[in-house]
Enzyme design. Structure first.
Site, PDB file in Angstrom:
ATOM      1  CB  SER A 146      13.945 -47.441 -12.018  1.00  0.00           C
ATOM      2  OG  SER A 146      13.662 -46.164 -11.483  1.00  0.00           O
ATOM      3  CE1 TYR A 159      19.053 -46.510 -11.347  1.00  0.00           C
ATOM      4  CE2 TYR A 159      17.153 -45.055 -11.543  1.00  0.00           C
ATOM      5  CZ  TYR A 159      17.736 -46.213 -11.058  1.00  0.00           C
ATOM      6  OH  TYR A 159      16.988 -47.069 -10.291  1.00  0.00           O
TER       7      TYR A 159
END
Length: 255
Positions: A146, A159
């Protein structure tokens, strides 16, 4: 001349294939000619996707798998290879997120994200890597991280940590497995519209965030197709350990 995106005769395994990016990755690889193993926990969705792929004469095998369970990973890879032959391409896509201020993160929150995004991604890559080494034909491992691997997303510390781990894992595996002709690369998507977040982008806070992005827009899963096909095909034979941002400039924008 054969297209660098022609994957005829290749077997791709896609994790998290039941929805979102994983579903798009599976469709894209199948359209390029690959046989595709669809791996996820929601087998009803996998069955529906396999039917969709069969409609354009593709071959897809639904397999139930939970990446937080190492035995489940190993069993799924075994079933996939028994049915479709050795895995040549892994799209290591399964991931979860949980927004929470750092001071409020619980051990349960932490484990929820890390078990899937960190532990799951590693043992998935290991299972397929072991098979690729055993068969001696090399292969492609594409880890999906990501933009959060390289910049901070607010209230998403676990995350961000997990995706940074995936990006660095990519480099480490590339260094170790290069001698086996296994290319290990990573995609860092920016904000992409999926069924899980589509409503958010219509809210005032979602619109405010879009207004701050370099291109004043969010992406579609298909926007990752070009990079995916590059990394899955022979065009990336001299690429390994690369972390490619497909984020419409978010990384360049800084913090």
């Amino acid at each position: 001349m054969t297209s660098p995106h022609n994957l005829e005769g290749r077997h791709a395994l896609v994790t998290g294939a039941s929805s979102g990016l994983g579903r798009q990755f599976a469709l894209t690889l199948a359209r390029a000619g690959a046989k595709v193993t669809l791996a996820a926990r929601r087998t009803d969705r996998l069955e529906a996707l396999a039917t969709e792929i069969a409609a354009f004469d593709g071959r897809a095998l639904p397999v139930r798998m939970d990446v937080t369970d190492v035995a489940s990973i190993q069993e799924a890879v075994h079933v996939a290879e028994t049915e479709l032959g050795p895995v040549n391409i892994l799209v290591n896509n399964s991931g979860v997120s949980a927004q929470c201020p750092a001071e409020n993160v619980t051990e349960e929150d932490f484990n929820y994200v890390m078990d899937t995004n960190g532990k799951g991604a590693f043992f998935m890559a290991q299972a397929v890597g072991q098979s690729m080494i055993r068969h001696g034909q090399g292969g492609k491992i594409i880890n999906i991280a990501s933009v959060a691997a390289s910049r901070v997303l607010k209230q998403s510390i676990t995350y961000c940590m997990s995706k940074a781990a995936v990006a660095h894992m990519t480099r480490a595996l590339a260094e170790e497995w290069g001698r086996h002709k296994i290319q290990v690369n990573c995609l860092n998507p920016g904000y992409i519209v999926t069924e899980l977040n589509s409503e958010y982008w219509k809210t005032e806070s979602g619109k405010r965030l879009i207004s701050k992005l370099p291109g004043r827009r969010v992406g579609d899963p298909a926007d990752l197709d070009g990079a995916l096909l590059l990394l899955a095909g022979p065009g990336s034979d001299f690429m390994t350990g690369s972390v490619i941002a497909v984020d419409d400039g978010m990384t360049a924008q800084g913090f």
